[in-house]
Design a protein around this motif. Structure first.
Motif, PDB file in Angstrom:
ATOM      1  N   UNK A  78       0.755  -1.230   0.001  1.00  0.00           N
ATOM      2  CA  UNK A  78      -0.050  -0.109  -0.098  1.00  0.00           C
ATOM      3  C   UNK A  78       0.878   1.231  -0.067  1.00  0.00           C
ATOM      4  N   UNK A  79       1.933   1.389  -0.706  1.00  0.00           N
ATOM      5  CA  UNK A  79       2.755   2.350  -0.962  1.00  0.00           C
ATOM      6  C   UNK A  79       3.045   2.669  -2.669  1.00  0.00           C
ATOM      7  N   UNK A  80       2.081   2.587  -3.267  1.00  0.00           N
ATOM      8  CA  UNK A  80       2.145   2.935  -4.643  1.00  0.00           C
ATOM      9  C   UNK A  80       1.356   4.256  -4.980  1.00  0.00           C
ATOM     10  N   UNK A  81       0.725   4.419  -6.194  1.00  0.00           N
ATOM     11  CA  UNK A  81       0.047   5.627  -6.519  1.00  0.00           C
ATOM     12  C   UNK A  81      -1.181   6.046  -5.463  1.00  0.00           C
ATOM     13  N   UNK A  82      -1.544   5.273  -4.751  1.00  0.00           N
ATOM     14  CA  UNK A  82      -2.754   5.478  -3.844  1.00  0.00           C
ATOM     15  C   UNK A  82      -2.030   6.445  -2.847  1.00  0.00           C
ATOM     16  N   UNK A  83      -0.763   6.730  -2.524  1.00  0.00           N
ATOM     17  CA  UNK A  83      -0.105   7.330  -1.569  1.00  0.00           C
ATOM     18  C   UNK A  83       0.573   8.684  -2.029  1.00  0.00           C
ATOM     19  N   UNK A  84       0.581   8.704  -3.567  1.00  0.00           N
ATOM     20  CA  UNK A  84       1.066   9.744  -4.068  1.00  0.00           C
ATOM     21  C   UNK A  84       0.621  11.137  -3.448  1.00  0.00           C
ATOM     22  N   UNK A  85       1.527  11.954  -3.286  1.00  0.00           N
ATOM     23  CA  UNK A  85       1.200  13.372  -2.592  1.00  0.00           C
ATOM     24  C   UNK A  85       0.345  13.276  -1.140  1.00  0.00           C
ATOM     25  N   UNK A  86       0.302  12.114  -0.528  1.00  0.00           N
ATOM     26  CA  UNK A  86      -0.395  12.034   0.713  1.00  0.00           C
ATOM     27  C   UNK A  86       0.788  11.899   1.887  1.00  0.00           C
ATOM     28  N   UNK A  87       1.908  12.255   1.479  1.00  0.00           N
ATOM     29  CA  UNK A  87       2.864  11.995   2.773  1.00  0.00           C
ATOM     30  C   UNK A  87       3.951  13.038   2.387  1.00  0.00           C
ATOM     31  N   UNK A  88       4.966  13.562   3.200  1.00  0.00           N
ATOM     32  CA  UNK A  88       6.072  14.107   3.039  1.00  0.00           C
ATOM     33  C   UNK A  88       7.319  13.175   3.196  1.00  0.00           C
ATOM     34  N   UNK A  89       7.045  12.430   4.170  1.00  0.00           N
ATOM     35  CA  UNK A  89       8.363  11.300   4.397  1.00  0.00           C
ATOM     36  C   UNK A  89       7.867   9.959   4.441  1.00  0.00           C
ATOM     37  N   UNK A  90       8.327   9.098   3.989  1.00  0.00           N
ATOM     38  CA  UNK A  90       8.023   7.686   4.251  1.00  0.00           C
ATOM     39  C   UNK A  90       8.778   6.972   5.269  1.00  0.00           C
ATOM     40  N   UNK A  91       8.282   6.530   6.303  1.00  0.00           N
ATOM     41  CA  UNK A  91       9.045   5.769   7.374  1.00  0.00           C
ATOM     42  C   UNK A  91       8.923   4.260   7.192  1.00  0.00           C
ATOM     43  N   UNK A  92       9.898   3.478   7.012  1.00  0.00           N
ATOM     44  CA  UNK A  92       9.992   2.148   6.847  1.00  0.00           C
ATOM     45  C   UNK A  92      10.406   1.524   8.067  1.00  0.00           C
ATOM     46  N   UNK A  93       9.864   0.632   8.921  1.00  0.00           N
ATOM     47  CA  UNK A  93      10.444   0.141   9.918  1.00  0.00           C
ATOM     48  C   UNK A  93      10.596  -1.591   9.658  1.00  0.00           C
ATOM     49  N   UNK A  94      11.807  -1.918   9.601  1.00  0.00           N
ATOM     50  CA  UNK A  94      12.042  -3.524   9.303  1.00  0.00           C
ATOM     51  C   UNK A  94      12.190  -4.054  10.443  1.00  0.00           C
ATOM     52  N   UNK A  95      11.011  -4.712  10.915  1.00  0.00           N
ATOM     53  CA  UNK A  95      11.173  -5.618  12.058  1.00  0.00           C
ATOM     54  C   UNK A  95      12.111  -6.838  12.168  1.00  0.00           C
ATOM     55  N   UNK A  96      12.509  -7.359  10.833  1.00  0.00           N
ATOM     56  CA  UNK A  96      13.408  -8.365  10.938  1.00  0.00           C
ATOM     57  C   UNK A  96      14.798  -7.972  11.259  1.00  0.00           C
ATOM     58  N   UNK A  97      15.326  -7.015  10.860  1.00  0.00           N
ATOM     59  CA  UNK A  97      16.453  -6.588  11.069  1.00  0.00           C
ATOM     60  C   UNK A  97      16.734  -5.176  12.150  1.00  0.00           C
ATOM     61  N   UNK A  98      15.472  -4.891  12.741  1.00  0.00           N
ATOM     62  CA  UNK A  98      15.245  -3.682  13.554  1.00  0.00           C
ATOM     63  C   UNK A  98      16.089  -2.618  13.062  1.00  0.00           C
ATOM     64  N   UNK A  99      15.559  -2.024  12.058  1.00  0.00           N
ATOM     65  CA  UNK A  99      16.255  -0.897  11.535  1.00  0.00           C
ATOM     66  C   UNK A  99      14.880  -0.201  10.713  1.00  0.00           C
ATOM     67  N   UNK A 100      15.298   1.302  10.928  1.00  0.00           N
ATOM     68  CA  UNK A 100      14.343   2.329  10.692  1.00  0.00           C
ATOM     69  C   UNK A 100      14.903   3.067   9.482  1.00  0.00           C
ATOM     70  N   UNK A 101      14.027   3.395   8.572  1.00  0.00           N
ATOM     71  CA  UNK A 101      14.588   4.144   7.227  1.00  0.00           C
ATOM     72  C   UNK A 101      13.224   5.310   7.063  1.00  0.00           C
ATOM     73  N   UNK A 102      14.031   6.677   6.580  1.00  0.00           N
ATOM     74  CA  UNK A 102      13.044   7.603   6.283  1.00  0.00           C
ATOM     75  C   UNK A 102      13.239   8.121   4.831  1.00  0.00           C
ATOM     76  N   UNK A 103      12.514   8.059   4.011  1.00  0.00           N
ATOM     77  CA  UNK A 103      12.806   8.559   2.705  1.00  0.00           C
ATOM     78  C   UNK A 103      11.786   9.678   2.260  1.00  0.00           C
ATOM     79  N   UNK A 104      12.139  10.777   1.572  1.00  0.00           N
ATOM     80  CA  UNK A 104      11.300  11.862   1.439  1.00  0.00           C
ATOM     81  C   UNK A 104      10.409  11.300   0.125  1.00  0.00           C
ATOM     82  N   UNK A 105       9.065  11.911   0.153  1.00  0.00           N
ATOM     83  CA  UNK A 105       8.338  11.514  -0.822  1.00  0.00           C
ATOM     84  C   UNK A 105       8.866  11.676  -2.181  1.00  0.00           C
TER      85      UNK A 105
END
Length: 141
Positions: A78-105
């Motif tokens: 659920x991070x395709x075209x349905x999210x375009x222009x809906x956020x400024x920053x995408x935060x991805x939390x990897x629960x397998x490796x316990x890592x957090x990423x933030x990517x600008x829109x």
């Protein structure tokens, strides 16, 4: 049938069934979204396109995964075209490796390779494979 859906009933149900509920990825993801917003000092809003609003970072969409696909890739959905222009920053939390990423829109939509509304990357971050190199590099930058 008796009505047992008041907040008090639901609170008791949660307390008695917490382990079972936490085994559900969607339930766990909702808890992560609420908690990470609190940890970041954001307001949790759960709006279409974003989950929280931060006074500096703006609208943030959080995605959590702790699932490796049979193909050997991590993924969020659920991070395709349905999210375009809906956020400024995408935060991805990897629960397998316990890592957090933030990517600008704009970085996400200009540089990522998506499969419909799914974003995939390497669970070893290409240390032991060459899966989804483009998306993995995007996360690591």
């Amino acid at each position: 049938m008796e009505y047992t859906y008041s907040k008090n009933h639901l609170k008791n149900f949660l307390n008695n069934n917490l382990d079972t509920l936490l085994d559900d990825p969607k339930f766990q993801a909702l808890i992560v979204e609420v908690k990470v917003a609190e940890d970041a000092g954001s307001d949790f809003v759960n709006k279409t396109g974003h989950d929280e609003v931060h006074k500096i970072k703006g609208r943030i969409e959080t995605k959590f995964t702790n699932y490796v696909k049979p193909s050997g890739e991590l993924r969020i959905n659920s991070v395709g075209e349905n999210k375009r222009n809906g956020f400024d920053l995408l935060r991805i939390i990897d629960g397998i490796n316990e890592r957090i990423f933030e990517i600008p829109h704009d970085e996400y939509f200009n540089r990522s390779r998506r499969y419909g509304s799914e974003f995939r990357w390497s669970p070893s971050y290409n240390a032991r494979d060459s899966k989804q190199v483009n998306n993995t590099k995007l996360l690591l930058q």
